[in-house]
Design a protein around this motif. Structure first.
Motif, short mmCIF file in Angstrom:
data_model
loop_
_atom_site.label_atom_id
_atom_site.label_comp_id
_atom_site.label_asym_id
_atom_site.label_seq_id
_atom_site.Cartn_x
_atom_site.Cartn_y
_atom_site.Cartn_z
N ILE A 4 0.85 -1.19 0.00
CA ILE A 4 0.00 0.00 0.00
C ILE A 4 0.89 1.25 0.00
CG2 ILE A 4 -1.91 -1.16 1.16
CD1 ILE A 4 -1.03 0.14 3.78
N HIS A 5 0.23 2.41 -0.01
CA HIS A 5 0.93 3.70 0.08
C HIS A 5 1.99 3.82 -1.03
CE1 HIS A 5 -1.42 4.19 3.58
NE2 HIS A 5 -0.61 3.61 4.44
N GLU A 6 3.14 4.41 -0.67
CA GLU A 6 4.18 4.65 -1.67
C GLU A 6 4.73 3.36 -2.26
OE1 GLU A 6 5.52 7.41 1.79
OE2 GLU A 6 4.09 5.77 1.58
N GLY A 7 4.56 2.25 -1.54
CA GLY A 7 5.12 0.97 -1.97
C GLY A 7 4.67 0.54 -3.35
N ARG A 8 3.45 0.90 -3.72
CA ARG A 8 2.96 0.46 -5.03
C ARG A 8 3.75 1.09 -6.18
NH1 ARG A 8 -2.33 0.82 -7.11
NH2 ARG A 8 -1.36 1.11 -9.13
N PHE A 9 4.46 2.17 -5.89
CA PHE A 9 5.22 2.86 -6.93
C PHE A 9 6.68 2.43 -7.01
CE2 PHE A 9 2.06 6.00 -5.24
CZ PHE A 9 1.17 5.92 -6.29
N ILE A 10 7.17 1.69 -6.00
CA ILE A 10 8.61 1.44 -5.94
C ILE A 10 9.01 -0.04 -5.85
CG2 ILE A 10 9.06 3.70 -4.89
CD1 ILE A 10 9.41 2.22 -2.19
N TYR A 11 8.03 -0.97 -5.75
CA TYR A 11 8.38 -2.38 -5.53
C TYR A 11 9.23 -2.94 -6.66
CZ TYR A 11 4.66 -3.50 -8.86
OH TYR A 11 3.89 -3.58 -9.98
N SER A 12 9.03 -2.46 -7.89
CA SER A 12 9.78 -3.00 -9.03
C SER A 12 11.27 -2.67 -8.93
CB SER A 12 9.21 -2.46 -10.35
OG SER A 12 9.30 -1.05 -10.40
N LEU A 13 11.62 -1.62 -8.19
CA LEU A 13 13.03 -1.27 -8.01
C LEU A 13 13.78 -2.35 -7.25
CD1 LEU A 13 12.61 2.52 -7.06
CD2 LEU A 13 13.12 1.54 -9.32
N LYS A 14 13.04 -3.19 -6.52
CA LYS A 14 13.64 -4.31 -5.78
C LYS A 14 13.59 -5.61 -6.60
CE LYS A 14 14.33 -2.51 -1.53
NZ LYS A 14 15.53 -2.67 -0.69
N GLY A 15 13.19 -5.50 -7.86
CA GLY A 15 13.13 -6.69 -8.72
C GLY A 15 11.89 -7.54 -8.49
#
Length: 268
Positions: free
Chosen positions: A150-161
């Protein structure tokens, strides 16, 4: 002094910046702000320890005896939680799936339950409840097979592969044709302050938009994600016309969520 709970996520700190920093008229009401993750706020309201609070829309089902829904300040959107995984093939081949969730009473947890029943009902599950900001790392380290972000996580998870399994917002909207009722503001019925607080929230919103850079500087102090672009995207996605007034469509969405709880229950 009224205890007022909000989360540290950018949409909340942006919305309530004007009140916290005493930039708007509070019409004689005084607030003591409690800034905690939304599942903590859900729990505090269950204990009746907050007078006004942001809560998960899921939680209102359990709070409606003592708290009333405010039309302003909530989070209704077309952008909902997402389900992520590190290894999609592994999910297909295991019988028990470890699922990381950002709290039992979050709307994300309920949406995942509804999605699970349609797509993973043949599998067993092991639930792992944790603060929302820990989920991406837990999935990346293989300590959870699926994570609901949720929150900002939905925009950045792909940066962790990590890979997208499902967009629970799209799932909800396809099922209901309604916006996703992620969170809402409630106040204790016994206080009889609903209309005044709604007015204050709208004035705070207007102040934040008319002093955007000032509001952004305040929001950055609390955000888990320090990228200004991500913070702005978060605000753009979750602060909208429904935040000023959820209207009948917003109420309909929350009622539909309650109906789903009554029909399908929650994780056991």
């Amino acid at each position: 002094m009224l205890k007022f709970g909000i989360s540290p996520c950018p949409n909340d700190t942006f919305i309530f910046f004007g009140i916290i920093e005493k930039k708007v008229n509070t019409y004689g009401l005084n607030f003591d702000f409690v800034i905690e993750d939304v599942e903590s706020l859900n729990s505090l309201c269950l204990k009746k320890e907050l007078d006004i609070s942001k809560i998960s829309s899921h939680a209102i089902y359990y709070l409606q005896k003592d708290y009333e829904l405010l039309s302003s300040g909530g989070a209704l959107s077309e952008f909902g939680p997402v389900v992520i995984a590190k290894d999609l093939e592994k999910i297909k081949n295991i019988s028990t799936v470890k699922v990381a969730l950002p709290g039992r009473l979050t709307t994300a947890s309920l949406l995942m339950w509804l999605y699970w029943q349609k797509n993973f009902s043949q599998k067993k599950y092991e639930l792992k409840f944790m603060p929302f900001y820990e989920i991406i790392d837990k999935v990346a380290k293989g300590e959870a097979d699926l994570g609901v972000v949720i929150h900002e996580g939905r925009f950045i998870y792909s940066l962790k592969g990590l890979k997208l399994v499902a967009d629970l917002g799209e799932f909800w909207m396809e099922e209901t044709l309604l916006p996703i009722p992620l969170g809402c503001i409630v106040s204790r019925k016994s206080l009889n302050i609903k209309e005044t607080v709604e007015k204050i929230i709208k004035e705070s919103l207007n102040y934040a938009y008319s002093h955007f850079d000032e509001a952004m500087d305040f929001t950055k102090k609390y955000s888990q994600e320090i990228s200004e672009d991500v913070i702005k995207l978060h605000i753009q996605c979750y602060v909208n016309d429904f935040t000023f007034d959820m209207g009948q469509k917003g109420i309909q969405a929350i009622n539909e969520l309650i109906k789903k709880i009554q029909e399908h229950g929650i994780w056991s």
